[in-house]
Motif scaffolding. Sequence first.
Motif, PDB file in Angstrom:
ATOM      1  N   ILE A  42       0.815  -1.212   0.000  1.00 45.25           N
ATOM      2  CA  ILE A  42       0.000   0.000   0.000  1.00 45.25           C
ATOM      3  C   ILE A  42       0.849   1.263   0.000  1.00 45.25           C
ATOM      4  O   ILE A  42       0.330   2.353  -0.220  1.00 45.25           O
ATOM      5  CB  ILE A  42      -0.999   0.023   1.177  1.00 45.25           C
ATOM      6  CG1 ILE A  42      -0.264  -0.033   2.519  1.00 45.25           C
ATOM      7  CG2 ILE A  42      -1.983  -1.114   1.054  1.00 45.25           C
ATOM      8  CD1 ILE A  42      -1.164   0.151   3.710  1.00 45.25           C
ATOM      9  N   ASN A  43       2.139   1.132   0.215  1.00 47.02           N
ATOM     10  CA  ASN A  43       3.012   2.306   0.193  1.00 47.02           C
ATOM     11  C   ASN A  43       3.130   2.891  -1.210  1.00 47.02           C
ATOM     12  O   ASN A  43       3.472   4.063  -1.362  1.00 47.02           O
ATOM     13  CB  ASN A  43       4.399   1.955   0.722  1.00 47.02           C
ATOM     14  CG  ASN A  43       4.359   1.636   2.197  1.00 47.02           C
ATOM     15  OD1 ASN A  43       3.567   2.204   2.938  1.00 47.02           O
ATOM     16  ND2 ASN A  43       5.184   0.696   2.623  1.00 47.02           N
ATOM     17  N   LEU A  83      -3.058   8.604  -3.276  1.00 47.73           N
ATOM     18  CA  LEU A  83      -4.047   8.998  -2.262  1.00 47.73           C
ATOM     19  C   LEU A  83      -5.448   8.561  -2.692  1.00 47.73           C
ATOM     20  O   LEU A  83      -6.231   8.065  -1.880  1.00 47.73           O
ATOM     21  CB  LEU A  83      -4.003  10.511  -2.034  1.00 47.73           C
ATOM     22  CG  LEU A  83      -4.990  11.057  -1.008  1.00 47.73           C
ATOM     23  CD1 LEU A  83      -4.740  10.434   0.369  1.00 47.73           C
ATOM     24  CD2 LEU A  83      -4.902  12.573  -0.926  1.00 47.73           C
ATOM     25  N   LYS A  84      -5.749   8.718  -3.965  1.00 43.67           N
ATOM     26  CA  LYS A  84      -7.066   8.329  -4.485  1.00 43.67           C
ATOM     27  C   LYS A  84      -7.289   6.825  -4.296  1.00 43.67           C
ATOM     28  O   LYS A  84      -8.350   6.391  -3.865  1.00 43.67           O
ATOM     29  CB  LYS A  84      -7.175   8.701  -5.963  1.00 43.67           C
ATOM     30  CG  LYS A  84      -8.506   8.363  -6.582  1.00 43.67           C
ATOM     31  CD  LYS A  84      -8.554   8.766  -8.041  1.00 43.67           C
ATOM     32  CE  LYS A  84      -9.886   8.390  -8.652  1.00 43.67           C
ATOM     33  NZ  LYS A  84      -9.943   8.692 -10.079  1.00 43.67           N
ATOM     34  N   GLU A  85      -6.275   6.023  -4.597  1.00 43.84           N
ATOM     35  CA  GLU A  85      -6.394   4.567  -4.444  1.00 43.84           C
ATOM     36  C   GLU A  85      -6.531   4.174  -2.984  1.00 43.84           C
ATOM     37  O   GLU A  85      -7.304   3.280  -2.646  1.00 43.84           O
ATOM     38  CB  GLU A  85      -5.162   3.877  -5.051  1.00 43.84           C
ATOM     39  CG  GLU A  85      -5.085   3.978  -6.555  1.00 43.84           C
ATOM     40  CD  GLU A  85      -3.761   3.490  -7.105  1.00 43.84           C
ATOM     41  OE1 GLU A  85      -3.771   2.969  -8.238  1.00 43.84           O
ATOM     42  OE2 GLU A  85      -2.713   3.624  -6.429  1.00 43.84           O
ATOM     43  N   LEU A  86      -5.810   4.872  -2.103  1.00 41.14           N
ATOM     44  CA  LEU A  86      -5.920   4.584  -0.671  1.00 41.14           C
ATOM     45  C   LEU A  86      -7.311   4.909  -0.142  1.00 41.14           C
ATOM     46  O   LEU A  86      -7.881   4.145   0.645  1.00 41.14           O
ATOM     47  CB  LEU A  86      -4.865   5.368   0.107  1.00 41.14           C
ATOM     48  CG  LEU A  86      -3.424   4.881  -0.034  1.00 41.14           C
ATOM     49  CD1 LEU A  86      -2.464   5.876   0.595  1.00 41.14           C
ATOM     50  CD2 LEU A  86      -3.256   3.511   0.570  1.00 41.14           C
ATOM     51  N   LYS A  87      -7.875   6.033  -0.577  1.00 42.45           N
ATOM     52  CA  LYS A  87      -9.220   6.407  -0.121  1.00 42.45           C
ATOM     53  C   LYS A  87     -10.261   5.423  -0.651  1.00 42.45           C
ATOM     54  O   LYS A  87     -11.209   5.074   0.050  1.00 42.45           O
ATOM     55  CB  LYS A  87      -9.556   7.838  -0.542  1.00 42.45           C
ATOM     56  CG  LYS A  87      -8.802   8.861   0.274  1.00 42.45           C
ATOM     57  CD  LYS A  87      -9.250  10.262  -0.014  1.00 42.45           C
ATOM     58  CE  LYS A  87      -8.508  11.224   0.900  1.00 42.45           C
ATOM     59  NZ  LYS A  87      -9.043  12.561   0.851  1.00 42.45           N
ATOM     60  N   GLU A  88     -10.075   4.960  -1.889  1.00 41.53           N
ATOM     61  CA  GLU A  88     -10.996   3.971  -2.436  1.00 41.53           C
ATOM     62  C   GLU A  88     -10.900   2.661  -1.667  1.00 41.53           C
ATOM     63  O   GLU A  88     -11.908   2.033  -1.358  1.00 41.53           O
ATOM     64  CB  GLU A  88     -10.713   3.722  -3.914  1.00 41.53           C
ATOM     65  CG  GLU A  88     -11.560   2.607  -4.453  1.00 41.53           C
ATOM     66  CD  GLU A  88     -12.053   2.861  -5.853  1.00 41.53           C
ATOM     67  OE1 GLU A  88     -12.549   1.897  -6.422  1.00 41.53           O
ATOM     68  OE2 GLU A  88     -11.956   3.988  -6.347  1.00 41.53           O
ATOM     69  N   LEU A  89      -9.672   2.263  -1.334  1.00 45.38           N
ATOM     70  CA  LEU A  89      -9.469   1.049  -0.553  1.00 45.38           C
ATOM     71  C   LEU A  89     -10.114   1.182   0.821  1.00 45.38           C
ATOM     72  O   LEU A  89     -10.767   0.250   1.299  1.00 45.38           O
ATOM     73  CB  LEU A  89      -7.973   0.756  -0.420  1.00 45.38           C
ATOM     74  CG  LEU A  89      -7.586  -0.510   0.336  1.00 45.38           C
ATOM     75  CD1 LEU A  89      -8.138  -1.742  -0.378  1.00 45.38           C
ATOM     76  CD2 LEU A  89      -6.078  -0.594   0.478  1.00 45.38           C
TER      77      LEU A  89
END
Length: 104
Positions: free
Chosen positions: A5-6, A10-16
């Motif tokens: 996840i590093n 940011l968009k992918e992290l928020k979706e996750l």
Amino acid sequence: MAADINNFSLKELKELQSQVAKAIANFEDRKKKEALAEIEEFARAKGFSLAELTGAPVTRKRSPAVAKYANPADAADTWSGRGRKPRWFAAALAAGKHPDDMSI
């Protein structure tokens, strides 16, 4: 299911994060339904309903309201007489028609 996840944006992290929150909520709902089904089955095995044991009121299921009025321009467009008047009904009343003229 190890994901690095590093390297996510940011968009992918928020979706996750959103997907994880939904998965947790779905898991909890599913477990609650399973537990309720087990409790209901246990109560049935003892000869009771869950509503009887908890004192919860038994809810009646209403049947849909029967149509009372039909649109003169389109007979498939009906209204039961409950709730807000449809536009075609209000327009017909404004044009001088009587509700009995549109009754089924």
